[in-house]
Design a protein around this motif. Sequence first.
Motif, PDB file in Angstrom:
ATOM      1  N   HIS A   1      11.030 -19.717 -18.460  1.00 33.61           N
ATOM      2  CA  HIS A   1      10.035 -20.394 -19.026  1.00 33.61           C
ATOM      3  C   HIS A   1       8.818 -20.265 -18.880  1.00 33.61           C
ATOM      4  N   ARG A   2       8.191 -18.917 -18.318  1.00 36.36           N
ATOM      5  CA  ARG A   2       7.045 -18.647 -17.832  1.00 36.36           C
ATOM      6  C   ARG A   2       6.335 -19.525 -17.097  1.00 36.36           C
ATOM      7  N   VAL A   3       7.021 -19.968 -16.210  1.00 36.77           N
ATOM      8  CA  VAL A   3       6.498 -20.796 -14.922  1.00 36.77           C
ATOM      9  C   VAL A   3       6.317 -19.706 -13.767  1.00 36.77           C
ATOM     10  N   HIS A   4       5.367 -19.642 -12.995  1.00 36.62           N
ATOM     11  CA  HIS A   4       5.008 -18.633 -12.240  1.00 36.62           C
ATOM     12  C   HIS A   4       4.968 -19.173 -10.793  1.00 36.62           C
ATOM     13  N   SER A   5       5.243 -18.539  -9.738  1.00 35.10           N
ATOM     14  CA  SER A   5       5.038 -19.051  -8.444  1.00 35.10           C
ATOM     15  C   SER A   5       3.666 -18.539  -7.821  1.00 35.10           C
ATOM     16  N   ALA A   6       3.550 -19.041  -6.640  1.00 36.12           N
ATOM     17  CA  ALA A   6       2.194 -18.492  -5.913  1.00 36.12           C
ATOM     18  C   ALA A   6       2.467 -16.912  -5.618  1.00 36.12           C
ATOM     19  N   THR A   7       1.626 -16.417  -4.918  1.00 41.72           N
ATOM     20  CA  THR A   7       1.536 -15.154  -4.518  1.00 41.72           C
ATOM     21  C   THR A   7       1.998 -14.831  -3.093  1.00 41.72           C
ATOM     22  N   TRP A   8       2.782 -13.830  -2.878  1.00 40.26           N
ATOM     23  CA  TRP A   8       3.324 -13.557  -1.464  1.00 40.26           C
ATOM     24  C   TRP A   8       2.831 -12.105  -1.335  1.00 40.26           C
ATOM     25  N   ARG A   9       1.871 -11.919   0.001  1.00 41.78           N
ATOM     26  CA  ARG A   9       1.339 -10.622   0.197  1.00 41.78           C
ATOM     27  C   ARG A   9       2.226  -9.920   1.352  1.00 41.78           C
ATOM     28  N   VAL A  10       2.654  -8.777   1.176  1.00 47.08           N
ATOM     29  CA  VAL A  10       3.393  -7.891   2.076  1.00 47.08           C
ATOM     30  C   VAL A  10       2.709  -6.758   2.696  1.00 47.08           C
ATOM     31  N   VAL A  11       2.283  -6.559   4.004  1.00 53.43           N
ATOM     32  CA  VAL A  11       1.274  -5.788   4.453  1.00 53.43           C
ATOM     33  C   VAL A  11       1.985  -4.791   4.955  1.00 53.43           C
ATOM     34  N   GLU A  12       1.674  -3.366   4.722  1.00 55.26           N
ATOM     35  CA  GLU A  12       2.181  -2.328   5.133  1.00 55.26           C
ATOM     36  C   GLU A  12       1.760  -2.107   6.608  1.00 55.26           C
ATOM     37  N   GLN A  13       2.415  -2.036   7.569  1.00 50.80           N
ATOM     38  CA  GLN A  13       1.991  -1.849   8.999  1.00 50.80           C
ATOM     39  C   GLN A  13       2.259  -0.439   9.558  1.00 50.80           C
ATOM     40  N   PRO A  14       1.123   0.596   9.495  1.00 54.21           N
ATOM     41  CA  PRO A  14       1.552   1.999   9.789  1.00 54.21           C
ATOM     42  C   PRO A  14       1.507   1.810  11.383  1.00 54.21           C
ATOM     43  N   SER A  15       2.074   2.987  11.776  1.00 53.69           N
ATOM     44  CA  SER A  15       2.211   3.221  13.213  1.00 53.69           C
ATOM     45  C   SER A  15       1.416   4.417  13.616  1.00 53.69           C
ATOM     46  N   ILE A  16       0.852   4.378  14.933  1.00 57.50           N
ATOM     47  CA  ILE A  16       0.022   5.250  15.617  1.00 57.50           C
ATOM     48  C   ILE A  16       0.463   5.737  16.905  1.00 57.50           C
ATOM     49  N   SER A  17       0.315   6.992  17.230  1.00 54.22           N
ATOM     50  CA  SER A  17       0.646   7.443  18.437  1.00 54.22           C
ATOM     51  C   SER A  17      -0.693   8.154  18.928  1.00 54.22           C
ATOM     52  N   VAL A  18      -0.878   7.938  20.392  1.00 52.48           N
ATOM     53  CA  VAL A  18      -1.979   8.528  21.115  1.00 52.48           C
ATOM     54  C   VAL A  18      -1.535   9.234  22.395  1.00 52.48           C
ATOM     55  N   ALA A  19      -2.308  10.288  22.444  1.00 53.09           N
ATOM     56  CA  ALA A  19      -2.219  11.305  23.566  1.00 53.09           C
ATOM     57  C   ALA A  19      -3.629  11.679  24.417  1.00 53.09           C
ATOM     58  N   GLY A  20      -3.678  11.797  25.616  1.00 49.96           N
ATOM     59  CA  GLY A  20      -4.789  12.234  26.442  1.00 49.96           C
ATOM     60  C   GLY A  20      -4.595  13.234  27.425  1.00 49.96           C
ATOM     61  N   GLN A  21      -5.500  14.193  27.425  1.00 47.43           N
ATOM     62  CA  GLN A  21      -5.583  15.262  28.381  1.00 47.43           C
ATOM     63  C   GLN A  21      -6.615  15.729  28.983  1.00 47.43           C
ATOM     64  N   ARG A  22      -6.788  15.911  30.349  1.00 46.20           N
ATOM     65  CA  ARG A  22      -7.913  16.115  31.190  1.00 46.20           C
ATOM     66  C   ARG A  22      -8.182  17.706  31.335  1.00 46.20           C
ATOM     67  N   ASP A  23      -9.242  18.215  31.038  1.00 42.69           N
ATOM     68  CA  ASP A  23      -9.613  19.632  31.168  1.00 42.69           C
ATOM     69  C   ASP A  23     -10.965  19.578  31.856  1.00 42.69           C
ATOM     70  N   GLY A  24     -10.960  19.818  33.219  1.00 39.96           N
ATOM     71  CA  GLY A  24     -12.069  19.865  33.911  1.00 39.96           C
ATOM     72  C   GLY A  24     -12.965  18.673  33.655  1.00 39.96           C
ATOM     73  N   SER A  25     -14.074  18.810  33.328  1.00 43.82           N
ATOM     74  CA  SER A  25     -15.038  17.704  32.953  1.00 43.82           C
ATOM     75  C   SER A  25     -14.819  16.940  31.495  1.00 43.82           C
ATOM     76  N   THR A  26     -13.692  17.300  30.874  1.00 42.83           N
ATOM     77  CA  THR A  26     -13.811  16.741  29.665  1.00 42.83           C
ATOM     78  C   THR A  26     -12.301  16.020  29.631  1.00 42.83           C
ATOM     79  N   THR A  27     -12.142  15.091  28.654  1.00 43.91           N
ATOM     80  CA  THR A  27     -10.746  14.303  28.539  1.00 43.91           C
ATOM     81  C   THR A  27     -10.759  14.388  26.860  1.00 43.91           C
ATOM     82  N   GLU A  28      -9.510  15.174  26.488  1.00 41.56           N
ATOM     83  CA  GLU A  28      -9.351  15.039  25.052  1.00 41.56           C
ATOM     84  C   GLU A  28      -8.476  13.847  24.816  1.00 41.56           C
ATOM     85  N   VAL A  29      -8.871  13.080  23.491  1.00 42.94           N
ATOM     86  CA  VAL A  29      -7.876  11.999  23.212  1.00 42.94           C
ATOM     87  C   VAL A  29      -7.499  12.254  21.698  1.00 42.94           C
TER      88      VAL A  29
END
Length: 553
Positions: free
Chosen positions: A453-481
């Motif tokens: 009967h064309r009755v609407h509800s409120a809005t429900w927001r679903v957030v996409e949650q990405p995933s991230i991976s981090v790596a670090g390596q030291r090379d002399g005087s420099t660190t690469e992330v």
Amino acid sequence: MTERPPSGPDDLAPWADDDLVRALRAPGTASELADEERYTAAFREAGRSNVRSLPRRAAGRLGAGGTAVVVTVALTSGVAAAYTGNLPDPVQRIAHSLVGAPAPGVGRPDASGTGPAHSGSAAPGSGGSTPTGPSSAPTASATSGGPTSGASPSTGSRSGAPGQSTGPSGSPSTEPTGGVTTPPTSAGATASAMSMSAASHRVGIGQTTTLSGLVTGATGSALPGHVVVLQVRGPRHWRPVEQVTTDATGLATATTPPVSSSARYRWHADPGVHSSPWLLRMVPLLTVSSDVGGSTTELVPSVQGATVGDRVRVLRHTPGHTVPVRRARLDDTGSATISVATPRRRAAYVVVLLPTKRHAGVRARLVVIPPRPAAVTIAGAAARTAPGGTVAIDGTVTSANGDVLPGHKVVLLRRGPVRWRPVGHAVSDSSGHVAILTPAIAATSRFRLRTDHRVHSATWRVVEQPSISVAGQRDGSTTEVTASASGARAGDKVVVFRRLGGRLVRMRHGALGADGSASFALKARKVRTTYVVRLVATKRHGPASGAVAVPGA
């Protein structure tokens, strides 16, 4: 005074075949002689001063038969004939001797018709004639059977009503004259058949109806003025209701008493003559109300004129046929409560009161309109999900008064670039609840529910949650992330932080490449250092972060 000649049987010989003479000569019947002594005493008492004694010779000749003649003449219209002088001369002489009637030839009209017509009428030119005779003559009462003294025929004080002749006592006779027309009646006629008719066989409770019947004789002709009786069938026999007389066409009509139950009526005309029975069925008053709920509707029929235990059925009209739904019995209040499932859409029900011996069957139609949805709630199983995941969206449909509404279609909509697009649907269950899974989440989305009967509800927001991976390596005087993100797009912003004590110190920032990764070259530190890489949230996804610890020099 000359002596009257004796009157005997031979004097009546010329009139031997006359009806009156035969009646006078006939022996007295038991009924005629039953009150002989009482009438004789009455005549004797009334005539002590006015009636002459009967001559011994006449009394000897008449005997008991003469007494019967006197009684017969006194109690019939012969008294009028005697006082008007219209009896044969021998009989007139007897009446003259016994009751004081005029002598033969006195008071009788002459050949020219100028004589007095009767003793109670005045002669022309006189103020009132006084015919020969006693001043008072005894008469017999028609109601009590005893003698009464009427007015003397010589007084002429009473005159007959128009069209009636006046007797010796002054009372009008019922013999009609030629100038009066009497309506024809069926008095004396015997009915042979009688019909029965009415407007209908059904009549509402407390109402009346008119029954009609035509009375006919043996020849088939109608009998006007015939007395008939309307009867009703009781528990054991027919009981009279009303007595009526047929009209000029032979038709009888009567109105029944207020009808409280079914009954049979008939007309009774003469012994053995009845109409066919007419069955009048009492129609009870049936009303139906409803209490429409979200999932259950109660139908409440109320009947006036039914009894406890009478059966009630509920039918539902569907396209093409009628389906029985429920049945019940009336309680002591004349009503019943029947529960049915609330239809999803407008539906017609028929409540039927089944017929019994006391009343006819009756039905009532009721349209049930289900309540319209007034609101629909929405809730998700989660507000965040990993890329490609799904979320269950729940909702409940309710009416304006808060009742849950089952059987309503609910559509899940997701907001697109331009408009809302349907992505799923379901039907509310008995508790008005729906649960719909979203499609695979590839980006942050907004959802809502819509009812039929064309009755609407409120809005429900679903957030996409990405995933991230981090790596670090030291090379002399420099660190690469290096950071690699899943669920993000190329160009999304990433930031590198160094954890210092209890806070984060921003070091570098950059953007994801086409492969979804980003690299940062940092100055190596002598102590163990923890680096945090954060993916900044966008409209398509939420934030994500990862950390890595790099040992010191």
